[in-house]
Design a protein around this motif. Structure first.
Motif, PDB file in Angstrom:
ATOM      1  N   MET A   1       0.850  -1.175   0.000  1.00  0.00           N
ATOM      2  CA  MET A   1       0.000   0.000   0.000  1.00  0.00           C
ATOM      3  C   MET A   1       0.899   1.241   0.000  1.00  0.00           C
ATOM      4  O   MET A   1       1.866   1.321   0.735  1.00  0.00           O
ATOM      5  CB  MET A   1      -0.892  -0.035   1.242  1.00  0.00           C
ATOM      6  N   SER A   2       0.555   2.215  -0.814  1.00  0.00           N
ATOM      7  CA  SER A   2       1.353   3.429  -0.930  1.00  0.00           C
ATOM      8  C   SER A   2       1.052   4.405   0.208  1.00  0.00           C
ATOM      9  O   SER A   2       0.051   4.271   0.917  1.00  0.00           O
ATOM     10  CB  SER A   2       1.067   4.113  -2.263  1.00  0.00           C
ATOM     11  N   PHE A   3       1.926   5.395   0.345  1.00  0.00           N
ATOM     12  CA  PHE A   3       1.699   6.428   1.357  1.00  0.00           C
ATOM     13  C   PHE A   3       0.367   7.122   1.105  1.00  0.00           C
ATOM     14  O   PHE A   3      -0.397   7.395   2.032  1.00  0.00           O
ATOM     15  CB  PHE A   3       2.844   7.447   1.355  1.00  0.00           C
ATOM     16  N   LYS A   4       0.052   7.387  -0.165  1.00  0.00           N
ATOM     17  CA  LYS A   4      -1.196   8.056  -0.510  1.00  0.00           C
ATOM     18  C   LYS A   4      -2.395   7.238  -0.013  1.00  0.00           C
ATOM     19  O   LYS A   4      -3.333   7.793   0.550  1.00  0.00           O
ATOM     20  CB  LYS A   4      -1.288   8.253  -2.021  1.00  0.00           C
ATOM     21  N   ILE A   8      -5.058   8.598   2.785  1.00  0.00           N
ATOM     22  CA  ILE A   8      -6.489   8.719   2.513  1.00  0.00           C
ATOM     23  C   ILE A   8      -7.306   8.000   3.583  1.00  0.00           C
ATOM     24  O   ILE A   8      -8.353   8.479   4.013  1.00  0.00           O
ATOM     25  CB  ILE A   8      -6.819   8.205   1.097  1.00  0.00           C
ATOM     26  N   GLN A   9      -6.824   6.867   4.059  1.00  0.00           N
ATOM     27  CA  GLN A   9      -7.548   6.093   5.061  1.00  0.00           C
ATOM     28  C   GLN A   9      -7.513   6.717   6.459  1.00  0.00           C
ATOM     29  O   GLN A   9      -8.278   6.314   7.326  1.00  0.00           O
ATOM     30  CB  GLN A   9      -6.990   4.669   5.138  1.00  0.00           C
ATOM     31  N   LEU A  10      -6.658   7.682   6.678  1.00  0.00           N
ATOM     32  CA  LEU A  10      -6.539   8.289   8.006  1.00  0.00           C
ATOM     33  C   LEU A  10      -7.790   9.035   8.455  1.00  0.00           C
ATOM     34  O   LEU A  10      -8.039   9.152   9.650  1.00  0.00           O
ATOM     35  CB  LEU A  10      -5.352   9.252   8.050  1.00  0.00           C
ATOM     36  N   GLY A  11      -8.521   9.579   7.525  1.00  0.00           N
ATOM     37  CA  GLY A  11      -9.729  10.316   7.892  1.00  0.00           C
ATOM     38  C   GLY A  11      -9.418  11.566   8.688  1.00  0.00           C
ATOM     39  O   GLY A  11      -8.736  12.461   8.218  1.00  0.00           O
ATOM     40  N   THR A  12      -9.877  11.602   9.941  1.00  0.00           N
ATOM     41  CA  THR A  12      -9.779  12.820  10.754  1.00  0.00           C
ATOM     42  C   THR A  12      -8.359  13.167  11.180  1.00  0.00           C
ATOM     43  O   THR A  12      -8.100  14.308  11.544  1.00  0.00           O
ATOM     44  CB  THR A  12     -10.654  12.705  12.018  1.00  0.00           C
ATOM     45  N   THR A  13      -7.434  12.227  11.147  1.00  0.00           N
ATOM     46  CA  THR A  13      -6.065  12.547  11.570  1.00  0.00           C
ATOM     47  C   THR A  13      -5.168  12.936  10.401  1.00  0.00           C
ATOM     48  O   THR A  13      -3.981  13.164  10.588  1.00  0.00           O
ATOM     49  CB  THR A  13      -5.419  11.379  12.353  1.00  0.00           C
ATOM     50  N   GLN A  14      -5.742  13.055   9.194  1.00  0.00           N
ATOM     51  CA  GLN A  14      -4.969  13.481   8.031  1.00  0.00           C
ATOM     52  C   GLN A  14      -4.300  14.830   8.270  1.00  0.00           C
ATOM     53  O   GLN A  14      -3.125  14.996   7.974  1.00  0.00           O
ATOM     54  CB  GLN A  14      -5.863  13.634   6.802  1.00  0.00           C
ATOM     55  N   SER A  15      -5.063  15.781   8.790  1.00  0.00           N
ATOM     56  CA  SER A  15      -4.522  17.129   8.951  1.00  0.00           C
ATOM     57  C   SER A  15      -3.353  17.155   9.930  1.00  0.00           C
ATOM     58  O   SER A  15      -2.383  17.878   9.719  1.00  0.00           O
ATOM     59  CB  SER A  15      -5.603  18.116   9.374  1.00  0.00           C
ATOM     60  N   ILE A  52       8.098  10.156   9.885  1.00  0.00           N
ATOM     61  CA  ILE A  52       7.000  10.918  10.490  1.00  0.00           C
ATOM     62  C   ILE A  52       5.735  10.065  10.554  1.00  0.00           C
ATOM     63  O   ILE A  52       5.029  10.050  11.566  1.00  0.00           O
ATOM     64  CB  ILE A  52       6.736  12.215   9.688  1.00  0.00           C
ATOM     65  N   THR A  53       5.449   9.342   9.478  1.00  0.00           N
ATOM     66  CA  THR A  53       4.257   8.501   9.411  1.00  0.00           C
ATOM     67  C   THR A  53       4.314   7.394  10.454  1.00  0.00           C
ATOM     68  O   THR A  53       3.333   7.133  11.162  1.00  0.00           O
ATOM     69  CB  THR A  53       4.097   7.902   8.001  1.00  0.00           C
ATOM     70  N   GLU A  54       5.453   6.743  10.573  1.00  0.00           N
ATOM     71  CA  GLU A  54       5.608   5.675  11.569  1.00  0.00           C
ATOM     72  C   GLU A  54       5.388   6.223  12.978  1.00  0.00           C
ATOM     73  O   GLU A  54       4.677   5.623  13.785  1.00  0.00           O
ATOM     74  CB  GLU A  54       6.993   5.050  11.458  1.00  0.00           C
ATOM     75  N   SER A  55       5.974   7.366  13.253  1.00  0.00           N
ATOM     76  CA  SER A  55       5.805   7.994  14.560  1.00  0.00           C
ATOM     77  C   SER A  55       4.338   8.352  14.801  1.00  0.00           C
ATOM     78  O   SER A  55       3.798   8.141  15.891  1.00  0.00           O
ATOM     79  CB  SER A  55       6.667   9.251  14.640  1.00  0.00           C
ATOM     80  N   HIS A  56       3.682   8.868  13.780  1.00  0.00           N
ATOM     81  CA  HIS A  56       2.270   9.255  13.886  1.00  0.00           C
ATOM     82  C   HIS A  56       1.404   8.034  14.198  1.00  0.00           C
ATOM     83  O   HIS A  56       0.554   8.082  15.086  1.00  0.00           O
ATOM     84  CB  HIS A  56       1.829   9.926  12.582  1.00  0.00           C
ATOM     85  N   PHE A  57       1.618   6.943  13.471  1.00  0.00           N
ATOM     86  CA  PHE A  57       0.827   5.730  13.696  1.00  0.00           C
ATOM     87  C   PHE A  57       1.102   5.145  15.080  1.00  0.00           C
ATOM     88  O   PHE A  57       0.181   4.691  15.751  1.00  0.00           O
ATOM     89  CB  PHE A  57       1.094   4.681  12.618  1.00  0.00           C
ATOM     90  N   ASN A  58       2.351   5.155  15.506  1.00  0.00           N
ATOM     91  CA  ASN A  58       2.679   4.656  16.843  1.00  0.00           C
ATOM     92  C   ASN A  58       1.975   5.477  17.910  1.00  0.00           C
ATOM     93  O   ASN A  58       1.481   4.929  18.895  1.00  0.00           O
ATOM     94  CB  ASN A  58       4.182   4.656  17.079  1.00  0.00           C
TER      95      ASN A  58
END
Length: 65
Positions: A1-4, A8-15, A52-58
């Protein structure tokens, strides 16, 4: 799965994630959108986005309720 796809699946935490990426890479929202849709990140940018993404998901997973 790509970063995009993940983004997109993040929903409310995208911002939240977008703000972190904009700040760390020092890019504009327009540049972010172009890079997101064209998947045109440089190697250095891609590595930073992954970090950044890994940290955000953690943070989402281990967040206190």
């Amino acid at each position: 799965m790509s970063f995009k796809d993940h983004y997109i699946q993040l929903g409310t935490t995208q911002s939240e994630l977008r703000i972190k990426i904009l700040s760390e890479l020092e890019i504009t929202p327009k540049t972010f959108n172009i890079k997101l849709h064209a998947d045109s990140w440089s190697a250095i940018e891609r590595a930073k986005v992954e970090e950044i993404t890994e940290s955000h998901f953690n943070n989402l997973i281990y967040q206190e309720p």
